[in-house]
Enzyme design. Sequence first.
Site, PDB file in Angstrom:
ATOM      1  N   ARG A 237      42.043  37.357  43.138  1.00 27.38           N
ATOM      2  CA  ARG A 237      42.269  36.081  42.459  1.00 27.38           C
ATOM      3  C   ARG A 237      42.808  35.093  43.489  1.00 27.38           C
ATOM      4  NH1 ARG A 237      39.402  37.623  39.138  1.00 27.38           N
ATOM      5  NH2 ARG A 237      39.708  37.921  36.910  1.00 27.38           N
ATOM      6  N   ASP A 261      36.518  35.340  48.380  1.00 25.90           N
ATOM      7  CA  ASP A 261      35.505  35.223  47.328  1.00 25.90           C
ATOM      8  C   ASP A 261      36.105  34.478  46.141  1.00 25.90           C
ATOM      9  OD1 ASP A 261      32.938  35.853  46.134  1.00 25.90           O
ATOM     10  OD2 ASP A 261      33.980  37.333  44.889  1.00 25.90           O
ATOM     11  N   GLU A 266      39.333  27.214  42.135  1.00 26.94           N
ATOM     12  CA  GLU A 266      37.885  27.462  42.089  1.00 26.94           C
ATOM     13  C   GLU A 266      37.208  26.946  40.825  1.00 26.94           C
ATOM     14  OE1 GLU A 266      37.924  31.854  42.345  1.00 26.94           O
ATOM     15  OE2 GLU A 266      37.060  31.885  40.343  1.00 26.94           O
ATOM     16  N   HIS A 298      32.923  33.551  44.259  1.00 33.48           N
ATOM     17  CA  HIS A 298      33.255  34.538  43.227  1.00 33.48           C
ATOM     18  C   HIS A 298      32.016  35.347  42.817  1.00 33.48           C
ATOM     19  CE1 HIS A 298      36.610  35.356  40.139  1.00 33.48           C
ATOM     20  NE2 HIS A 298      35.838  36.422  40.228  1.00 33.48           N
TER      21      HIS A 298
HETATM   22  P1  NAI Z   1      43.176  47.771  38.535  1.00 33.40           P
HETATM   23  O1  NAI Z   1      44.058  47.431  37.371  1.00 33.40           O
HETATM   24  O2  NAI Z   1      42.389  49.039  38.514  1.00 33.40           O
HETATM   25  O3  NAI Z   1      44.056  47.777  39.884  1.00 33.40           O
HETATM   26  C1  NAI Z   1      45.001  46.801  40.205  1.00 33.40           C
HETATM   27  C2  NAI Z   1      46.115  47.487  40.963  1.00 33.40           C
HETATM   28  O4  NAI Z   1      47.018  46.488  41.438  1.00 33.40           O
HETATM   29  C3  NAI Z   1      46.927  48.456  40.099  1.00 33.40           C
HETATM   30  O5  NAI Z   1      46.980  49.738  40.702  1.00 33.40           O
HETATM   31  C4  NAI Z   1      48.311  47.807  40.047  1.00 33.40           C
HETATM   32  O6  NAI Z   1      49.375  48.755  39.989  1.00 33.40           O
HETATM   33  C5  NAI Z   1      48.313  47.038  41.366  1.00 33.40           C
HETATM   34  N1  NAI Z   1      49.355  46.032  41.456  1.00 33.40           N
HETATM   35  C6  NAI Z   1      49.994  45.356  40.473  1.00 33.40           C
HETATM   36  N2  NAI Z   1      50.939  44.569  40.987  1.00 33.40           N
HETATM   37  C7  NAI Z   1      50.920  44.752  42.336  1.00 33.40           C
HETATM   38  C8  NAI Z   1      51.693  44.231  43.405  1.00 33.40           C
HETATM   39  N3  NAI Z   1      52.683  43.374  43.204  1.00 33.40           N
HETATM   40  N4  NAI Z   1      51.384  44.636  44.659  1.00 33.40           N
HETATM   41  C9  NAI Z   1      50.401  45.540  44.891  1.00 33.40           C
HETATM   42  N5  NAI Z   1      49.647  46.073  43.893  1.00 33.40           N
HETATM   43  C10 NAI Z   1      49.903  45.679  42.648  1.00 33.40           C
HETATM   44  O7  NAI Z   1      42.209  46.516  38.729  1.00 33.40           O
HETATM   45  P2  NAI Z   1      40.824  46.452  39.515  1.00 33.40           P
HETATM   46  O8  NAI Z   1      39.711  46.730  38.574  1.00 33.40           O
HETATM   47  O9  NAI Z   1      40.927  47.222  40.768  1.00 33.40           O
HETATM   48  O10 NAI Z   1      40.728  44.882  39.854  1.00 33.40           O
HETATM   49  C11 NAI Z   1      41.620  44.277  40.775  1.00 33.40           C
HETATM   50  C12 NAI Z   1      41.457  42.771  40.702  1.00 33.40           C
HETATM   51  O11 NAI Z   1      40.169  42.415  41.209  1.00 33.40           O
HETATM   52  C13 NAI Z   1      41.459  42.191  39.268  1.00 33.40           C
HETATM   53  O12 NAI Z   1      42.783  41.919  38.848  1.00 33.40           O
HETATM   54  C14 NAI Z   1      40.659  40.944  39.407  1.00 33.40           C
HETATM   55  O13 NAI Z   1      41.552  39.878  39.641  1.00 33.40           O
HETATM   56  C15 NAI Z   1      39.808  41.159  40.646  1.00 33.40           C
HETATM   57  N6  NAI Z   1      38.367  41.178  40.384  1.00 33.40           N
HETATM   58  C16 NAI Z   1      37.551  40.351  41.130  1.00 33.40           C
HETATM   59  C17 NAI Z   1      36.180  40.342  40.939  1.00 33.40           C
HETATM   60  C18 NAI Z   1      35.281  39.472  41.770  1.00 33.40           C
HETATM   61  O14 NAI Z   1      34.115  39.250  41.370  1.00 33.40           O
HETATM   62  N7  NAI Z   1      35.689  38.976  42.921  1.00 33.40           N
HETATM   63  C19 NAI Z   1      35.565  41.163  39.884  1.00 33.40           C
HETATM   64  C20 NAI Z   1      36.498  42.040  39.192  1.00 33.40           C
HETATM   65  C21 NAI Z   1      37.845  42.009  39.424  1.00 33.40           C
END
Ligand code: NAI
Length: 334
Positions: A237, A261, A266, A298
């Site tokens: 994000r 990305d 954005e 994105h």
């Molecule tokens: P997920 O929920 O599986 O993993 C997120 C991880 O971040 C969790 O393990 C959580 O404990 C950790 N986290 C929370 N606070 C934190 C902190 N302060 N420091 C370090 N780690 C922390 O989510 P997933 O599926 O891996 O997605 C991650 C992010 O990717 C989403 O939140 C979304 O913003 C982004 N995303 C981007 C896309 C794109 O097209 N560029 C598409 C899908 C998701």
Amino acid sequence: MKVALFGSQPYDRRFFDEALQHQPDAARIELVYHASLLSLETAPLAQGSEVICVFVNDVLDAEVLQTLHDGGARAILLRCAGYNNVDLAAAAKLGFFIARVPAYSPEAVAEHALALVMTLNRQTHRAYARVREGNFALDGLLGTTLHGKTVGIVGTGKIGLATARIFKGMGCTVLGHDPFPSKQFEAIGRMVDLPTLLAASDVVSLHCPLTDDTRHMIRRDTLVLMKRDAMLVNTSRGALIDTADVIDALKARRLGYLAIDVYEQESALFFQDRSSDIIDDDVFQRLMTFPNVLVTGHQGFFTIEALREIAAITFDNLACYMAGEACANRLPLA
Ligand code: NAI
């Protein structure tokens, strides 16, 4: 059941129309596509739709939610995992059903992070243009061998883990930081605190969600902890990064490369063709002037497999709502 899809693009229409064919309840579902993003101005378009389907840059603040509710909306289906764009307290007060797509091909985003790193490191975007013009000089295309380098993964959830596996496979040392350490990650890399990760990594890749804790986690005082000439990658994000501070670090020749990305502002730019417009965002335009910055709009999620999964899971969530059944992807509202 009328479903209003905001911010819908031709590819959303393609995959949602296709998935609708496979729904047992297809005859009861009417999809109404709106190209515009959801906002206070566009919310009245949903008048009469009980279900609202949105993506990352649609606005669902208290006022918008109230307008939707007044127009008959009762359910919000997010076509994405993140829900930082929804005022959850306001949604709870209005009794909205909200469900999301918690994962859609984490590997798609991880592979895009790899594409960004490899493009910027080996300058393939510049090489492509050069060779097409008959310029075969190599000067300016010098990269580094990633094998043996250290990659820091901030957020070792689904996408972070997929990214870690890729870099491990390339012979990199992988470090991770996450308040909830994962056993799966620890089988690949070492969990460390954020300052240690930033100080040791040649590539830092962000994969944590945007929350009050993570907003601007990369800013002046964390950027100085990073290795000189390191690469910062953000496919999560935009607001994880303080863009003005990152620009200062690039201008000071401290930060080596930036690949993003996602971008904090954005919503005014991404997912639209603005090629004939004057872009008013001076911060974004400044980013565009650096030879060591790569921006994509994105598209991390943008694979056939991921779009199919988004549509299929969104219809599963809709089926739960229509049947009044428990839904694993429903957001727990207080
Ligand atoms: P997920 O929920 O599986 O993993 C997120 C991880 O971040 C969790 O393990 C959580 O404990 C950790 N986290 C929370 N606070 C934190 C902190 N302060 N420091 C370090 N780690 C922390 O989510 P997933 O599926 O891996 O997605 C991650 C992010 O990717 C989403 O939140 C979304 O913003 C982004 N995303 C981007 C896309 C794109 O097209 N560029 C598409 C899908 C998701």
